[in-house]
Structure formats: C-alpha cells, structure tokens
Scaffold this active site. Structure first.
Site, PDB file in Angstrom:
ATOM      1  N   SER A  57      15.819  -7.277  -3.812  1.00 23.50           N
ATOM      2  CA  SER A  57      16.630  -8.475  -3.554  1.00 23.50           C
ATOM      3  C   SER A  57      18.127  -8.204  -3.627  1.00 23.50           C
ATOM      4  O   SER A  57      18.935  -9.054  -3.280  1.00 23.50           O
ATOM      5  CB  SER A  57      16.255  -9.588  -4.536  1.00 23.50           C
ATOM      6  OG  SER A  57      16.714  -9.273  -5.832  1.00 23.50           O
ATOM      7  N   TYR A  73      19.754   5.432 -21.250  1.00 21.13           N
ATOM      8  CA  TYR A  73      19.563   5.432 -19.798  1.00 21.13           C
ATOM      9  C   TYR A  73      19.175   6.807 -19.259  1.00 21.13           C
ATOM     10  O   TYR A  73      18.312   6.923 -18.391  1.00 21.13           O
ATOM     11  CB  TYR A  73      20.848   4.955 -19.116  1.00 21.13           C
ATOM     12  CG  TYR A  73      20.720   4.772 -17.620  1.00 21.13           C
ATOM     13  CD1 TYR A  73      19.879   3.778 -17.105  1.00 21.13           C
ATOM     14  CD2 TYR A  73      21.427   5.563 -16.728  1.00 21.13           C
ATOM     15  CE1 TYR A  73      19.755   3.606 -15.735  1.00 21.13           C
ATOM     16  CE2 TYR A  73      21.301   5.389 -15.354  1.00 21.13           C
ATOM     17  CZ  TYR A  73      20.469   4.414 -14.867  1.00 21.13           C
ATOM     18  OH  TYR A  73      20.334   4.234 -13.515  1.00 21.13           O
ATOM     19  N   LYS A 121      15.726   8.183 -17.022  1.00 22.09           N
ATOM     20  CA  LYS A 121      15.998   8.758 -15.707  1.00 22.09           C
ATOM     21  C   LYS A 121      15.541  10.216 -15.642  1.00 22.09           C
ATOM     22  O   LYS A 121      15.112  10.682 -14.593  1.00 22.09           O
ATOM     23  CB  LYS A 121      17.494   8.620 -15.372  1.00 22.09           C
ATOM     24  CG  LYS A 121      17.921   7.163 -15.169  1.00 22.09           C
ATOM     25  CD  LYS A 121      17.247   6.576 -13.941  1.00 22.09           C
ATOM     26  CE  LYS A 121      16.910   5.115 -14.076  1.00 22.09           C
ATOM     27  NZ  LYS A 121      16.266   4.526 -12.890  1.00 22.09           N
ATOM     28  N   GLY A 176      12.829  -4.151  -6.588  1.00 23.48           N
ATOM     29  CA  GLY A 176      14.282  -4.335  -6.706  1.00 23.48           C
ATOM     30  C   GLY A 176      14.899  -4.598  -5.342  1.00 23.48           C
ATOM     31  O   GLY A 176      16.064  -4.295  -5.112  1.00 23.48           O
ATOM     32  N   GLY A 202      21.420  -4.809  -4.246  1.00 25.30           N
ATOM     33  CA  GLY A 202      21.779  -3.405  -4.477  1.00 25.30           C
ATOM     34  C   GLY A 202      21.074  -2.442  -3.534  1.00 25.30           C
ATOM     35  O   GLY A 202      20.882  -2.731  -2.347  1.00 25.30           O
ATOM     36  N   LYS A 235      17.362 -15.155  -5.218  1.00 26.43           N
ATOM     37  CA  LYS A 235      17.859 -13.898  -4.651  1.00 26.43           C
ATOM     38  C   LYS A 235      16.897 -13.365  -3.591  1.00 26.43           C
ATOM     39  O   LYS A 235      17.327 -12.814  -2.563  1.00 26.43           O
ATOM     40  CB  LYS A 235      18.048 -12.847  -5.755  1.00 26.43           C
ATOM     41  CG  LYS A 235      19.281 -13.089  -6.618  1.00 26.43           C
ATOM     42  CD  LYS A 235      19.472 -11.946  -7.607  1.00 26.43           C
ATOM     43  CE  LYS A 235      20.554 -12.278  -8.631  1.00 26.43           C
ATOM     44  NZ  LYS A 235      20.566 -11.310  -9.751  1.00 26.43           N
TER      45      LYS A 235
END
Lengths: 335, 335
Positions: free
Chosen positions: B43, B191, B195, B41, B45, B70
């Site tokens: 690329s 979600y 998590k 991840g 945030g 990206k």
C-alpha cells in the site's frame, strides 16, 4: 563439504599465519585471571570446554544451564581445573530464552559476587534442529529463532545494560554464532537465520558499545562434536548430511581454545578453522578486521574456490530431486 | 556515510557495468505479464512502487497491508497503471506478523484466483525503529524481529508450502532485506539482526527450494525515501543520523525498478545502488553469483575502501562519548 579447498590451500595458510603472527603480539592480551566470567550453556559442549579453560586461566567461573544434574557434573570438572583456592565456581539453573530468565540468571551470578556484573559474558547456549523447510510447523521456525538467537540476545541485552550502569570499562560480551552465520545451505532454514541475526547483533553492538568501552566479540565455530551435534543429526536431512560428509569438525576443547585465543587477541570476529576463516574473509563487509593481509589472501581463495563448491553443492541438491519427491510422498506432504 | 567511496569509484563501476552487461542478456528474462503477483506492504513505499511497476508490465496484482484506506488509495494508483481490462487488481487487509495471519492473507489472494497460489510472492512489508540498545525495552528488540523478519518469513513459509503442493515450477519468492542485512552500525541493534536473518533465510531457501524448481531472490535496498523512513527518523539516534548524513537514498520507484531488474535477470542477491553492491560483493561468501567479474572489482574496492570507512565511523562514535553520556544522564539511564 569443503575438502577441495582444504587440500589446495592449507599449506598457503600456514605460511600466511607464520607471516602474520609477527604483527600480532604487539598489543596487550586480555587475561581472565581473577576476573568473573559468566558462561551460558556452560554445562556441556563448547560452554563447558570454555569454562574449564577459563578455570585453568585463573578466572572465577559462573556457568548457567537448565539441567541441574549436568551443572553439578560440570562443577566437578571445573574443580579438576582449579588453579587457586580463591577461585569461585558457581552453577545456576535458569531457562534463558526469555528476557526475564536471562536477566534473572545474570542477576543471580552477580549477587554471588557482591552484586557486581561479571567482567566477561560468553553466550554459548543454543541448539539447532536441521530439517526441511517443507516439513516444518510454524513452531519449528520460531523455536529455531528462540534457541539460536534470543537465548543469547537476552543475555547480551541484560549484560550490556548492567555493564553501562556500573561503568564497567573493558567489560566483554562474547556471542557465539556458527559457520552457518556466514553462509547457508539446504536444511538450515531455521538455524541459519538466527545465526546470521547474531552476526547482525554483534556488529551493531561492536559499533555501539564502544561508546561505553565495552568490547563485543562473536565466534563462528564449525561443526563441533558435542551432545548438541548428536541431537541435530537426528533430524538432519539426508542431503544435508551428504553435503557435509567430508567436513572436519572440532572438539569442544579445540573450539573453546580458538574462541579464547580470539578474545585474548581482541578479534571482533573469531574463527577457529580454515573453512570458516575463508567464509569470514569473504563475508567480512565492514566487520572490524584483525589481520588485513591474511583476510586478503583468504578472500582470494574464496573468490576462486567457493564458486566451485557452490556449483557442486547445487548439483548434489538437484540430483536429489527424485529421491526427495519420494520422501515427501511418503510423508504425505505431496500427492 | 560513504561519500569517499562514491567519489573515487563511480567511474570505474560504470566501465565495468558496460563491460559486464554484455554477458547478461544471454539467458531468458522473467516476464510477469499475465502472472499473478502478490506483494506484501503493497500500500506504500517500495511495495506500492513495485505493484505499480508490475501492473505496467501486465501482471495481475494482489497487494496486502493492514490499513484499508491506504489499500484503497493504492488500488486507485494501480488502476492508473493498468495495461489491459483483463488485469485483476485486488487489495487485502491482513496483519502479517503471525504465521496464521500471513497464511490467511495468501489464501485470500489465492481464492481470488481460483484457489491457485500466486506465481510470484514479494515480501516488502516491514518497519524499522532505530534506537540505542541501552534505551530499549525487551519489546523493542522482539518487535524489531517481528517487524523486520517474521512479517516476511511467515509469508515465505506459507508460499513455499503451497507452491510445492501445487508443483508450481518457476514460482518465485522474493524477500526484502536492506543494506543493513550486509553490515551494521550503531543504532540498528533491533533492525540489523532481522535483516541479517532474512539473508540467512534467503540463502537457505535458495539452496533448498531448487529441489522444487522454485526461485528465491533477496533484495537489499539502501535508504528509501518512504513514509517508513520518516517514521524511522523520529527515533534514530543523533550519531546514527550524523554517520548517514552523506548517504544517498532511492525513491520507492527507483528501488522497485532495481528489485524488478534483478528478479528479471534471475539474480539471487539483488542490489540497486553502488554502496550496497560493494557490501554485497564483500559479504558474498557462497551466495549464488550473477557476475563474477563485477563482484571481483567491487570486492577489491571494498578491500581498500571499507577499512577507511570503518575507521572514520568508529572515530565519530568515540568522539560522541561525552555528549552521549550527558544524553544517558538526561534520560536517567546512568547516574
């Protein structure tokens, strides 16, 4: 693995329980009499223990499992607990690890009761396969999630939708996690994640399904002396067994009684043994609380006791290094 | 959703932080200088924020994401943070939600460094799609697990195996959960479970990978103002937005700094904001602790404050009943 804490604080707990029980019988208790209860994993272990208990309480009981022979035997045990000729006991053979299978099983049980969704749904199905992370194939990890989480989540999914469609206020969805949904240790990397996930699901649904008047509960049993436990021990790493050596477990009937008692009292998070109660209190976060005074004391016990436990377990693991390296070599996993 | 607690206790926290920081600089800090760090991840945030930070700290950085454009843009940002001509920055386009994809991505990054597994693996990839449980299709729930859990678990799986094979003592695996890995509320039923599952995985691996001298960390960021957050808001239920209205979030760079600081100090559970720290302390269970004194005070704050929060959120949800029923009707989900 927790004997130090047991010795030190069982007496204290007893005092608190006596004290706090005075607050408890104020609200009305849930009664399953005459209700249709639906129990997955109902042919053995916790599910069967619960099915028998609810039969004795006068409920109509539907049990679901895969194996028809075990279901037939379980039905015989239910008959032995029958209270009234009106009670309906039925068994359904379904595989529950897909959304479709879980929906079909619930539909079959509903059809046997005039198409009405059950009043309470208990998702007791699930298995564990403890092993070293390093020894796993990808399927071991994904099957862990399937047999620990999805096998329950899909039933909750189907039941919640149907309860809302039928506007079934007072409907109950009861998930079954584990002590390992509150904590974890070596050997449980395929089991603790799904059991934690169930907690996440339970807490989400508790917050969301109150929109519809549907109650969500989640039970965290410790070791239970079930056929599943014997199966687990076949793959369980030696170090995990050593850490757990001093643990006390529950019989399926004891666990079922604890689960039922919590549901009866309307507890969102249910525990039935001292150690898991300590973990419940010390991982409570914003989980709905049943007894703040008790939780406070249990949390203090955790604050003092758990760091010692953690340190002793870590020491055990580190002391196992050389032996473990030999084991990995014997399996061809390292040179 | 937590403004009451912020107002009441930020000053207290500051005092404790100052007090407790005196205990913290005793042990040696981790330094990424000259190490190969691998960031999924990476690329955008949090992942990109972390990649830039580690570039500034002198690390060789490999980033993985799906979108090549990206990735190209992210590489340019890394160049702007370069400290030395020797640093190697590479981008790899892979889909990470299968065991094979994650293993292939890690292999590609290893191949670019003489076949050696990276020294530290940060799994920042993941997306959320908040919505009502009742509105979900089965795919929404299973994709939640894929994009919230598996997308990280498969990288941890491949990395742990490879680190052990190479006997990489001091190797690091850093997972990224969320505040919603410690708690949950309405709208997060697809979600919060993944998590929470990541927490279960992190705690299992922390206990198990110490056998090999590999460190496991897990980060619990709050709301981050990322492209992913904007995406989430498109499906987020109105009631969830209302509950979160008062929340303060972090920029990706702030979150990356918090994550790095925790890894640097060797913290197993890392939080970077006050509210999540309160949840960390009050759901700590047997998670390895970094600062017992601070956790004790945060836990006391939680004991007093969270029940009020819980009650106010539940009230908000219940007050939303009629409006929600209308919404369900408009969607054809109830009659």
């Amino acid at each position: 693995m927790f004997d130090w804490i047991s010795l030190a604080s069982k007496a204290l707990l007893l005092l608190i329980l006596i004290y706090s029980s005075s607050f408890m019988f104020s609200s009305k208790k849930w009664s399953p009499k005459g209700l249709h209860v639906y129990i997955t994993g109902g042919s053995q272990g916790l599910g069967l223990g619960l099915a028998k208990l609810l039969a004795r309480k006068g409920a109509h009981v539907s049990i679901v499992a895969r194996n028809q022979t075990k279901l037939d035997n379980a039905l015989k045990e239910l008959e032995a607990n029958r209270q009234s000729p009106d009670q309906v006991f039925k068994a359904f053979s379904f595989s529950l690890n897909t959304a479709e299978g879980s929906a079909a099983a619930l539909q079959a049980a509903s059809d046997a009761h005039g198409g009405q969704v059950p009043d309470a749904v208990f998702t007791c199905a699930g298995t564990a396969k403890p092993m070293y992370f390093l020894e796993m194939q990808p399927e071991d990890l994904s099957r862990g999630m399937e047999n620990g989480f999805w096998i329950q989540a899909w039933t909750a999914f189907a039941a919640a939708k149907q309860m809302v469609r039928e506007n079934k206020k007072g409907g109950k969805i009861v998930l079954v996690s584990s002590t390992l949904g509150y904590m974890s240790l070596i050997g449980y990397s395929s089991y603790s994640p799904p059991k934690h996930a169930l907690r996440g699901l339970g807490d989400s649904l508790h917050s969301e399904l109150m929109l519809y008047g549907i109650d969500t509960h989640i039970f965290f049993p410790p070791t239970m002396y079930t056929p599943g436990f014997e199966e687990e021990n076949k793959t369980k790493p030696v170090i995990t067994k050593a850490i757990e050596a001093a643990d006390e477990g529950l019989t399926p009937d004891q666990a079922a009684a604890g689960l039922f008692s919590g549901v009866e009292k309307g507890q969102a998070h249910i525990t039935a043994d001292f150690i898991t109660s300590v973990f419940r209190a010390s991982t409570r976060g914003c989980a709905p609380r049943s007894n703040g005074a008790l939780d406070f004391v249990l949390d203090l016990i955790a604050l003092v006791g758990i760091p010692f436990w953690r340190r002793s377990v870590d020491k055990q693991v580190l002391a196992h290094r050389a032996e473990h390296r030999e084991y990995l070599r014997s399996k061809g996993l390292v040179d």
